[in-house]
Design a protein around this motif. Structure first.
Motif, short mmCIF file in Angstrom:
data_model
loop_
_atom_site.label_atom_id
_atom_site.label_comp_id
_atom_site.label_asym_id
_atom_site.label_seq_id
_atom_site.Cartn_x
_atom_site.Cartn_y
_atom_site.Cartn_z
N UNK A 122 0.83 -1.21 0.00
CA UNK A 122 0.00 0.00 0.00
C UNK A 122 0.87 1.26 0.00
N UNK A 123 2.05 1.15 -0.57
CA UNK A 123 2.99 2.26 -0.54
C UNK A 123 3.84 2.22 0.71
N UNK A 124 4.83 3.09 0.79
CA UNK A 124 5.71 3.08 1.95
C UNK A 124 5.21 4.05 3.01
N UNK A 125 5.50 3.72 4.26
CA UNK A 125 5.08 4.55 5.38
C UNK A 125 5.36 3.85 6.69
N UNK A 126 4.92 4.46 7.78
CA UNK A 126 5.19 3.94 9.10
C UNK A 126 3.99 3.27 9.76
N UNK A 127 2.84 3.35 9.12
CA UNK A 127 1.66 2.72 9.69
C UNK A 127 1.80 1.21 9.67
N UNK A 128 0.98 0.52 10.45
CA UNK A 128 1.08 -0.94 10.54
C UNK A 128 0.67 -1.64 9.25
N UNK A 129 -0.05 -0.94 8.37
CA UNK A 129 -0.39 -1.54 7.08
C UNK A 129 0.65 -1.21 6.02
N UNK A 130 1.72 -0.51 6.41
CA UNK A 130 2.79 -0.16 5.50
C UNK A 130 4.06 -0.96 5.78
N UNK A 131 4.89 -1.08 4.77
CA UNK A 131 6.29 -1.45 4.90
C UNK A 131 7.11 -0.34 4.26
N UNK A 132 8.39 -0.28 4.61
CA UNK A 132 9.28 0.73 4.07
C UNK A 132 10.62 0.09 3.73
N UNK A 133 10.82 -0.20 2.46
CA UNK A 133 12.05 -0.84 1.97
C UNK A 133 12.35 -2.14 2.74
N UNK A 134 11.44 -3.09 2.71
CA UNK A 134 11.69 -4.36 3.41
C UNK A 134 12.87 -5.10 2.79
N UNK A 135 13.62 -5.81 3.65
CA UNK A 135 14.83 -6.49 3.18
C UNK A 135 14.71 -8.00 3.14
N UNK A 136 14.04 -8.60 4.13
CA UNK A 136 14.00 -10.06 4.21
C UNK A 136 12.68 -10.54 4.76
N UNK A 137 12.43 -11.83 4.55
CA UNK A 137 11.17 -12.42 4.98
C UNK A 137 11.43 -13.82 5.53
N UNK A 138 10.68 -14.17 6.56
CA UNK A 138 10.68 -15.53 7.10
C UNK A 138 9.23 -15.96 7.26
N UNK A 139 9.00 -17.26 7.35
CA UNK A 139 7.66 -17.78 7.56
C UNK A 139 7.69 -18.77 8.70
N UNK A 140 6.53 -18.94 9.35
CA UNK A 140 6.43 -19.94 10.42
C UNK A 140 5.71 -21.17 9.88
N UNK A 141 5.51 -22.21 10.70
CA UNK A 141 4.91 -23.45 10.19
C UNK A 141 3.50 -23.28 9.64
N UNK A 142 2.84 -22.19 9.97
CA UNK A 142 1.45 -22.00 9.55
C UNK A 142 1.31 -20.99 8.42
N UNK A 143 2.43 -20.54 7.87
CA UNK A 143 2.38 -19.62 6.74
C UNK A 143 2.30 -18.16 7.10
N UNK A 144 2.42 -17.82 8.38
CA UNK A 144 2.49 -16.41 8.78
C UNK A 144 3.84 -15.83 8.37
N UNK A 145 3.84 -14.56 8.05
CA UNK A 145 5.00 -13.91 7.45
C UNK A 145 5.64 -12.95 8.47
N UNK A 146 6.97 -12.96 8.50
CA UNK A 146 7.75 -12.08 9.37
C UNK A 146 8.71 -11.30 8.48
N UNK A 147 8.72 -9.97 8.63
CA UNK A 147 9.43 -9.11 7.67
C UNK A 147 10.43 -8.22 8.39
N UNK A 148 11.64 -8.17 7.84
CA UNK A 148 12.61 -7.16 8.27
C UNK A 148 12.26 -5.87 7.54
N UNK A 149 11.50 -5.02 8.24
CA UNK A 149 11.01 -3.75 7.68
C UNK A 149 12.10 -2.70 7.88
N UNK A 150 13.08 -2.76 7.00
CA UNK A 150 14.36 -2.07 7.23
C UNK A 150 14.20 -0.57 7.39
N UNK A 151 13.44 0.06 6.49
CA UNK A 151 13.30 1.50 6.54
C UNK A 151 12.54 2.00 7.75
#
Length: 403
Positions: free
Chosen positions: A310-339
């Motif tokens: 949804x574009x870059x920003x600081x809100x919880x529905x935003x990411x800002x230049x994410x760098x990496x991603x991990x997943x857990x056993x149930x498919x939930x996503x974890x993001x290094x929201x670098x910016x």
């Protein structure tokens, strides 16, 4: 290589409930931890032992109620302790806000010391918490045993240009350690070792210089291996694409992306971190300049957005230049929201994330991060973060598993 190690699988009590989540947890453990310290046969032996412990009470109704222990002899390149697979109920899980510094320091003092890092970019973690770190600014890969105060250089020589020009990423497969030599536009393979030394590497990608042809790459910051299919995925940053390398014949093919930056569901714009879910046959890509994480079926070139978008920003529905991603056993996503200097969790089908580490403001305290670029979980779901601009690896311990 270390001597063969006896590893035991903790017995499961007959009174414990066997849930439908067990198989997903086992598959997730094999996917995330099988690559360091275990030969393929050893991983299979462990899985057989675990499944035997789970299934025997169902098949043999009159079996003894005494706990049984499954022991297997494993040939490893690292010591491996008893295996414990902890449950995680992600929606309610809580990680400690104060991190422990595993290695490195934000003061930038004596960065060539084996106790310090310079602009680290990537890491691997085994079941015991031992780390391989792409100490990128020092042009080396460092092996850090658990609880050690300094690492061992296992690839590179800490001198720019002597072997690496920015050792950006590292993955392990069988008895090889693969390293992205970013500035030389190549991928090198080294013997997988935990002892001090700097062996010469073998170039497996990058014989034809920098470029956009299928036999060329341009700045691979992250890599991932699909062990089930023996495919090696490369995030070809400046070419706006993900390549896959067949490990049996070293041929490259286009996996996803068009090679031209874009924001539609088949395009990428400077992709960075990638991870494979072998169980579902899915590829997750941090599409950095589109500020989103895309999920691709391995047989499809069309992605769906699972975080951000949804574009870059600081809100919880935003990411800002994410760098990496991990997943857990149930498919939930974890993001290094670098910016945004934070780690965020996006549950399946969520429309916004939840901060699980970092404050969102760059800093050097043990609650803050400064441009986090990579994240990994250990077998107990403790969170490890490459805190790049602070030149350190931080661990945020799981405080409550949410169950």
């Amino acid at each position: 290589m270390l001597e063969p190690t006896i590893a035991s699988v903790q017995p499961i009590s007959h009174q414990e409930e066997v849930t439908v989540q067990t198989n997903r947890l086992l598959r997730w453990w094999m996917r995330h931890y099988h690559h360091i310290g275990l030969a393929s046969l050893a991983g299979s032996a462990i899985l057989v032992c675990i499944m035997a412990v789970i299934l025997l009470p169902i098949v043999i109704h009159n079996s003894t109620k005494d706990s049984e222990q499954c022991v297997t002899l494993i040939t490893t390149t690292m010591t491996m302790s008893s295996i414990l697979i902890d449950p995680l109920c992600a929606a309610n899980a809580i990680w400690k806000s104060q991190a422990v510094t595993i290695v490195g320091s934000s003061d930038r003092t004596n960065s060539l010391s084996r106790s310090y890092l310079k602009d680290p970019n990537d890491m691997l973690i085994d079941t015991n918490g031992n780390l391989f770190i792409a100490d990128s600014g020092n042009n080396r890969v460092v092996y850090l045993p658990v609880n050690a105060t300094e690492g061992r250089i296992v690839a590179g020589r800490s001198i720019r240009g002597s072997l690496f020009k920015y050792a950006a990423a590292t993955v392990a497969w069988k008895d090889q350690l693969y390293v992205s030599d970013l500035g030389n536009y190549r991928i090198l393979a080294f013997p997988l070792s935990t002892t001090e030394g700097s062996p010469d590497g073998t170039t497996i990608v990058g014989h034809y210089g920098v470029g956009s042809a299928l036999n060329q790459i341009d700045s691979v910051y992250y890599m991932s291996i699909d062990r089930m299919r023996e495919l090696f995925y490369l995030s070809d940053f400046r070419n706006n694409r993900i390549l896959k390398l067949n490990l049996t014949d070293n041929t490259l093919q286009l996996a996803v992306g068009t090679g031209i930056s874009g924001s539609n569901n088949v395009s990428l714009n400077l992709p960075l971190g990638i991870t494979i879910d072998e169980t579902t046959g899915s590829l997750y890509v941090t599409d950095s300049r589109n500020h989103r994480v895309q999920k691709f079926n391995l047989n499809s070139i069309q992605g769906i957005t699972v975080a951000g978008g949804t574009g870059h920003g600081q809100n919880l529905f935003h990411l800002n230049l994410p760098s990496s991603v991990a997943i857990d056993p149930h498919g939930n996503v974890y993001v290094a929201d670098s910016g945004n200097h934070r780690i965020v969790q996006w549950l399946v089908n969520a429309h916004q994330g939840r901060i699980i580490a970092g404050t969102g403001i760059a800093g050097i305290s043990n609650t803050q991060l400064n441009h986090p670029v990579q994240l990994k979980f250990d077998i107990h779901h403790n969170l490890y973060v490459v805190d790049q601009n602070n030149n350190r690896i931080q661990r945020f311990d799981l405080q409550y598993n949410g169950c």
